[in-house]
Design a protein around this motif. Structure first.
Motif, PDB file in Angstrom:
ATOM      1  N   UNK A  98      61.082  56.079   4.799  1.00 36.25           N
ATOM      2  CA  UNK A  98      59.344  55.119   4.843  1.00 36.25           C
ATOM      3  C   UNK A  98      59.166  55.304   6.375  1.00 36.25           C
ATOM      4  N   UNK A  99      59.973  55.331   7.340  1.00 37.19           N
ATOM      5  CA  UNK A  99      59.653  55.181   8.592  1.00 37.19           C
ATOM      6  C   UNK A  99      58.958  56.270   9.380  1.00 37.19           C
ATOM      7  N   UNK A 100      58.947  57.454   8.997  1.00 37.38           N
ATOM      8  CA  UNK A 100      58.408  58.579   9.886  1.00 37.38           C
ATOM      9  C   UNK A 100      58.557  59.947   9.052  1.00 37.38           C
ATOM     10  N   UNK A 101      57.556  60.998   9.131  1.00 34.74           N
ATOM     11  CA  UNK A 101      57.881  62.223   8.798  1.00 34.74           C
ATOM     12  C   UNK A 101      56.922  63.009   9.971  1.00 34.74           C
ATOM     13  N   UNK A 102      57.153  64.468   9.880  1.00 32.62           N
ATOM     14  CA  UNK A 102      56.627  64.963  10.959  1.00 32.62           C
ATOM     15  C   UNK A 102      55.188  65.061  11.058  1.00 32.62           C
ATOM     16  N   UNK A 103      54.235  64.988   9.794  1.00 34.42           N
ATOM     17  CA  UNK A 103      52.669  64.788  10.012  1.00 34.42           C
ATOM     18  C   UNK A 103      52.261  63.669   9.761  1.00 34.42           C
ATOM     19  N   UNK A 104      53.136  62.527   9.074  1.00 37.70           N
ATOM     20  CA  UNK A 104      52.549  61.149   9.037  1.00 37.70           C
ATOM     21  C   UNK A 104      52.840  60.512  10.225  1.00 37.70           C
ATOM     22  N   UNK A 105      53.772  60.969  11.039  1.00 41.09           N
ATOM     23  CA  UNK A 105      54.049  59.946  12.300  1.00 41.09           C
ATOM     24  C   UNK A 105      54.785  58.866  12.145  1.00 41.09           C
ATOM     25  N   UNK A 106      54.818  58.195  13.222  1.00 39.62           N
ATOM     26  CA  UNK A 106      55.454  56.762  13.325  1.00 39.62           C
ATOM     27  C   UNK A 106      54.785  55.808  12.132  1.00 39.62           C
ATOM     28  N   UNK A 107      55.530  55.132  11.476  1.00 41.52           N
ATOM     29  CA  UNK A 107      55.226  54.075  10.651  1.00 41.52           C
ATOM     30  C   UNK A 107      55.062  54.738   9.335  1.00 41.52           C
ATOM     31  N   UNK A 108      55.006  55.922   9.084  1.00 42.70           N
ATOM     32  CA  UNK A 108      54.863  56.597   7.951  1.00 42.70           C
ATOM     33  C   UNK A 108      53.909  56.296   6.828  1.00 42.70           C
ATOM     34  N   UNK A 109      54.559  56.236   5.660  1.00 52.10           N
ATOM     35  CA  UNK A 109      53.682  55.771   4.376  1.00 52.10           C
ATOM     36  C   UNK A 109      53.015  54.314   4.744  1.00 52.10           C
ATOM     37  N   UNK A 110      53.991  53.460   5.267  1.00 55.54           N
ATOM     38  CA  UNK A 110      53.468  52.085   5.418  1.00 55.54           C
ATOM     39  C   UNK A 110      52.292  51.743   6.388  1.00 55.54           C
ATOM     40  N   UNK A 111      52.243  52.814   7.286  1.00 57.57           N
ATOM     41  CA  UNK A 111      51.161  52.625   8.188  1.00 57.57           C
ATOM     42  C   UNK A 111      49.837  53.121   7.485  1.00 57.57           C
ATOM     43  N   UNK A 112      49.910  54.367   6.677  1.00 62.79           N
ATOM     44  CA  UNK A 112      48.828  54.839   5.856  1.00 62.79           C
ATOM     45  C   UNK A 112      48.476  53.905   4.854  1.00 62.79           C
ATOM     46  N   UNK A 113      49.457  52.899   4.239  1.00 61.86           N
ATOM     47  CA  UNK A 113      49.125  52.369   3.081  1.00 61.86           C
ATOM     48  C   UNK A 113      48.090  51.175   3.622  1.00 61.86           C
ATOM     49  N   UNK A 114      48.316  50.650   4.971  1.00 57.57           N
ATOM     50  CA  UNK A 114      47.223  49.592   5.294  1.00 57.57           C
ATOM     51  C   UNK A 114      46.018  50.012   5.399  1.00 57.57           C
ATOM     52  N   UNK A 115      45.913  51.387   5.802  1.00 55.54           N
ATOM     53  CA  UNK A 115      44.391  52.002   5.953  1.00 55.54           C
ATOM     54  C   UNK A 115      43.838  52.106   4.691  1.00 55.54           C
ATOM     55  N   UNK A 116      44.491  52.633   3.457  1.00 51.24           N
ATOM     56  CA  UNK A 116      43.895  53.047   2.442  1.00 51.24           C
ATOM     57  C   UNK A 116      43.902  52.288   1.144  1.00 51.24           C
ATOM     58  N   UNK A 117      44.226  50.764   1.428  1.00 53.10           N
ATOM     59  CA  UNK A 117      44.222  49.872   0.710  1.00 53.10           C
ATOM     60  C   UNK A 117      45.238  50.037  -0.673  1.00 53.10           C
ATOM     61  N   UNK A 118      46.208  50.551  -0.156  1.00 49.21           N
ATOM     62  CA  UNK A 118      47.510  50.853  -1.191  1.00 49.21           C
ATOM     63  C   UNK A 118      48.311  49.288  -1.239  1.00 49.21           C
ATOM     64  N   UNK A 119      48.856  49.354  -2.328  1.00 49.79           N
ATOM     65  CA  UNK A 119      49.667  48.192  -3.143  1.00 49.79           C
ATOM     66  C   UNK A 119      51.064  48.305  -2.281  1.00 49.79           C
ATOM     67  N   UNK A 120      51.211  48.279  -1.196  1.00 48.76           N
ATOM     68  CA  UNK A 120      52.417  48.081  -0.517  1.00 48.76           C
ATOM     69  C   UNK A 120      53.682  48.851  -0.760  1.00 48.76           C
TER      70      UNK A 120
END
Length: 943
Positions: free
Chosen positions: A85-107
């Motif tokens: 969950x922490x990072x991947x090459x193109x998601x960057x630091x914060x990974x999916x957790x960081x993106x989830x906050x932007x897109x309205x995901x359910x944690x």
């Protein structure tokens, strides 16, 4: 991420026991259609379309759990779940957790079992391509981002999880002792999913890379997508983002490895956090979907659940040794175990419990199970199945489970046949084959100094207890960026896909009605699944109690479902279960609630039983005595459990002695002694009235049907005047103080920081929740989590929240941290709170708005979520479209608004600081926080 030791407990669609449908009803018959295909690299993909809500659930399941680990490197699968969950090459630091906050995901979350690890999230449908892109990046473009500092930090997070889930709670090490004694050292189920602290500490970066390269390959992964989406477009996206990830080596099949015991093993352990003795018996059993697992499931329910259950009758009714019995299967891919657990009353000798178990078994051997009882159990399984499928994520999980462990998402057909084929003879046969006279592992977990309560012949269990030493943990800087050459791709994966068409969020249509008795009705008609869920709320609860008899409403709620005037407790229970329904009663600080769910076809019959419960109470003295003893045991256990201690002590501190809300609603040992059954009768006669009651319902039933079903209750339930007293609100504190509750030897310190803040009806309540999102209400998007967990590895989890009703509730920051960094954690929390408003910036506001607005698409997906919406509307006078109005508040919020709210509601120097932990090692240093000498709340070895 959440660690799950048990698989999602699957229930089964019992089509053939549903009464015959008319042609119209047949057209509405519930189905879970799916499409499955396989990419060239071996990735299995399962698609299920459900257009009931504008949301999509995406789940990535890797067929690797702790069973694939090596001795000496246990806990790796679970550690890896965290890392991914922490990072991947193109998601960057914060990974999916960081993106989830932007897109309205359910944690974004995950779970690890013995046999699989999954990663899952529900998002608004316009973010589906983003999710497919992100999941592919995690699977194929992750490993280069893991550094030694990142690994060191995440080890600390997992260690904190182990302390919280195992080492700092009652009976936390029971499962570990069982695994090591049930399975030989050569068996992959011999160790815990979470692994050992020593193995975690020894894990190297090379170990991580080897594990990833072996198991996180497309040919060992299933991708499930369920919800509102275009199938053809989704297939194109899946191929684009996943298609060029390289296939891995062939994955060996996990061969079944059943175990047998040459002898019965008896072990005991003196548990630092237990106040009641607990006996657990574990027999070797069968793997997931074994033909015998179906009859064993029925056997477990029949033997232990309900008034008629032989073990309940023996241990609870006859011998009065406990208030409950738990018997369940824990079946995994290659083996299984059958577990019977009894937490006995204080000072009970577990040999007496063993005698009671044997007595219950003899009763079953003599009578077996009837066809009527078998059908009753199947009816409950039918309702449970539909409930599990009320969300798109639930459907996705079900399909993935069948694919991985049964080899086909369509295995549901055979599953149904198997459960329906169970006969009374099958139930007796599996009892004789796996339980009767067979060897087992018996664990006696008893309070410190009470080894005499353990089962005779027990030997001391080996439990490795961690020693917390200041300065022992490794230092690291998790912010250090990894340097690597990006993995080649046929297109630029660093470009995040655009949003799709914005979902049209439609709020459910709410209907209301006031009956002549004063009973208020509010509901939502919804036909996604053939279920109803309802909640009857009778206002008052603890607010109406006398201070010397706190606990009356809690005991009353417990007693309400224990029979009626014309039905014994067992008869009422059978009547409910025969409908495939559940009816439960419980109390809160401010009310008594009767909740229930049922198949829509059985709704009217279920409500008739609710009416009988309300209008014809039984006042069963035997049940009353059992409830009192059970409540007393709960109070005793709460006094040793750090999180319960923190909850109860914090209430006292924020509300003050004068407020009724400062009390533990279930009572104290002294107040329970003062309560008689006559007190419950008096309370019920004075305070049970439709004039202070609300009936809330969601499901496949119309307003007219609901009103008709309540006509008799409306006529017979006489209204009376009930005055609910105003709650005394203490003045805010002038200066912060630190309070400490000593739990000697605690491996963690439980922290609660806060004060009495706002009511849900206050104008600032929702704006304050908006303000809190980035502080501690946003999970991995919050500063508290980013600083204390992701930055320092101090904790497994931390959060902050405002709670309130028509009365003021608390603002609270809560966490459990490693004992030897208690001071550092409290200092850092204080610093974050002090600077929050001052440092709040445009990016913080953008993230906050993005999440709170977009998450509305999935805000009311399930029946339970819709029921919560009705509760808010009916209790706080919110408008029916309050979710839309709150959306407007979010859109119009500015940075200056956040700063104003922070200044008003986040004063770190006017909060109460409560620490529950080891005073001998942690108390003194807390003086350095600057709030004076900490106040010790209990007798302690630390002076």
């Amino acid at each position: 991420m959440k660690l799950l030791h048990n698989y999602f407990l699957l229930c089964f669609l019992l089509i053939s026991i549903i009464p015959s449908y008319s042609q119209k009803e047949k057209s509405k018959e519930f189905k879970v259609d799916f499409e499955k295909f396989t990419l060239k690299n071996g990735l299995q993909v399962i698609l299920h379309v459900d257009r009931s809500d504008p949301v999509v659930a995406v789940a990535l399941t890797s067929h690797v759990g702790s069973a694939r680990e090596k001795v000496g490197r246990t806990g790796f699968a679970h550690l890896f779940e965290h890392l991914l969950f922490l990072e991947s090459e193109n998601l960057g630091k914060g990974g999916l957790d960081k993106m989830s906050a932007r897109i309205g995901g359910e944690g974004a979350n995950g779970s690890t079992s013995r046999d699989r690890t999954n990663y899952f999230q529900t998002v608004p449908k316009d973010a589906l391509e983003k999710m497919i892109w992100a999941e592919a990046d995690k699977l194929g473009y992750f490993i280069n981002t893991v550094t030694d500092p990142v690994l060191a930090k995440e080890k600390q997070v997992v260690k904190n999880e182990k302390r919280q889930s195992y080492d700092n709670k009652p009976y936390g090490n029971t499962f570990s002792v069982i695994s090591k004694n049930l399975y030989p050292t050569t068996h992959p189920y011999n160790w815990d999913v979470i692994g050992s602290l020593e193995d975690l500490q020894n894990a190297t970066l090379e170990d991580v890379k080897s594990f990833y390269n072996r198991w996180y390959v497309p040919n060992n992964v299933t991708l499930t997508i369920a919800g509102d989406f275009d199938v053809n477009q989704t297939k194109i996206w899946v191929e684009k983002y996943f298609g060029e990830i390289k296939r891995g080596e062939a994955i060996p099949k996990m061969e079944k490895q059943a175990v047998t015991l040459a002898e019965t093993k008896k072990l005991y352990y003196e548990d630092n956090f237990a106040r009641l003795p607990q006996l657990t018996l574990t027999w070797p059993s069968v793997y997931e979907y074994h033909p015998d697992s179906y009859a064993l499931e029925v056997l477990a329910t029949y033997l232990s659940t309900g008034k008629k259950a032989p073990l309940y009758q023996s241990l609870v009714e006859d011998k009065k040794l406990t208030d409950a019995v738990a018997l369940y299967q824990y079946n995994s891919e290659i083996a299984g175990q059958y577990m019977l657990s009894v937490t006995a009353f204080e000072k009970t000798n577990l040999n007496e419990v063993m005698d009671g178990i044997n007595q219950g078994f003899k009763e079953f051997e003599a009578k077996g199970i009837s066809d009527q009882d078998l059908n009753r159990i199947k009816a409950g399984q039918e309702t449970a199945f539909y409930t599990n499928l009320s969300s798109v994520l639930g459907k996705g999980f079900q399909l993935a489970q069948y694919e991985i462990f049964a080899g086909d998402p369509g295995y549901i057909t055979q599953d149904v046949k198997n459960i329906l084929a169970v006969t009374p003879a099958d139930v007796m046969r599996v009892y004789e084959k796996y339980i009767k006279g067979k060897h087992f592992v018996a664990t006696s977990f008893v309070p410190k100094g009470e080894a005499n309560l353990a089962l005779k012949g027990s030997v001391l269990a080996t439990v490795v207890e961690e020693k917390i030493v200041d300065g022992k943990e490794d230092a690291f800087d998790a912010s250090v960026a990894a340097t690597y050459q990006k993995t080649p791709s046929s297109f630029d994966r660093s470009v995040e896909p655009a949003y799709g068409e914005s979902p049209d969020v439609k709020l459910p249509t709410v209907w209301k009605n006031n009956l002549s008795s004063g009973l208020k009705l509010i509901g939502i008609e919804n036909h996604e699944v053939p279920l109803t869920q309802f909640l009857l709320q009778i206002k008052g609860g603890m607010l109406l109690e006398e201070k010397n008899k706190i606990g009356v409403s809690n005991m009353l709620a417990e007693l309400m479902t224990k029979g009626t005037k014309n039905k014994t407790p067992e008869e009422l229970e059978n009547a409910i279960e025969s409908l495939g329904a559940t009816i439960k009663a419980y109390a809160t600080d401010e009310g008594i609630f009767i909740s229930g769910n049922s198949l829509a076809k059985n709704y009217s019959a279920t409500i008739a039983l609710v009416e009988e419960i309300i209008m014809q109470p039984r006042w069963d003295l035997k049940e009353f005595d059992l409830i009192k003893q059970s409540t007393l045991s709960t109070i005793q256990q709460q006094k040793a459990e750090p999180n319960s201690i923190a909850k109860n002590e914090f209430k006292k501190l924020i509300y003050g002695k004068e407020s009724i809300l400062s009390h533990n609603r279930i009572g104290e040992e002294q107040t329970l002694k003062n309560i008689s059954i006559d007190d419950l009768k008096k309370f019920y006669a004075a305070n049970s009235s439709p004039s202070v009651s609300i009936f809330q319902i969601v499901g496949a039933v119309s307003q007219n049907e609901v009103t008709k079903s309540l006509a008799s209750l409306n006529k017979n339930w006489k209204a009376k005047k009930v005055i609910i007293p105003a709650v005394k609100t203490p003045d805010g504190i002038a200066n912060s103080k630190i309070y400490f509750y000593d739990v000697p030897g605690a491996k963690q310190s439980v922290i609660r920081i806060g004060y009495l803040a706002l009511a849900a009806t206050d104008a600032d309540f929702y704006p304050a929740e908006i303000m809190n999102y980035r502080l501690g209400g946003g999970g991995f998007a919050s500063q508290l989590t980013q600083e204390l967990r992701e930055g320092k590895g101090y904790t497994y989890g931390i959060g902050s929240s405002f709670s309130g009703s028509t009365n003021k509730g608390a603002f609270v920051i809560g966490s459990g941290v490693r004992s030897n960094i208690t001071f550092e954690s409290v200092s850092l929390i204080k610093e974050i709170v002090e600077n929050y408003g001052k440092k709040f910036n445009d990016n913080d506001l953008e993230v906050t708005k993005g999440y709170l607005i977009k998450s509305n698409a999935r805000a009311f997906e399930t029946l339970g979520a819709k029921l919560g919406m009705l509760y808010d509307i009916s209790n706080y006078n919110y408008p029916n479209d309050y979710a839309k109005k709150q959306e407007d508040i979010v859109k119009n919020t500015s940075i200056s608004d956040i700063k104003r709210l922070s200044e008003k509601y986040l004063n770190a120097d006017k909060m109460i600081y409560l620490i529950v932990g080891d005073a001998a090692t942690q108390l003194k240093k807390l003086e350095e926080i600057g709030f004076g000498k900490p106040i010790l709340l209990n007798e302690s070895v630390a002076k």
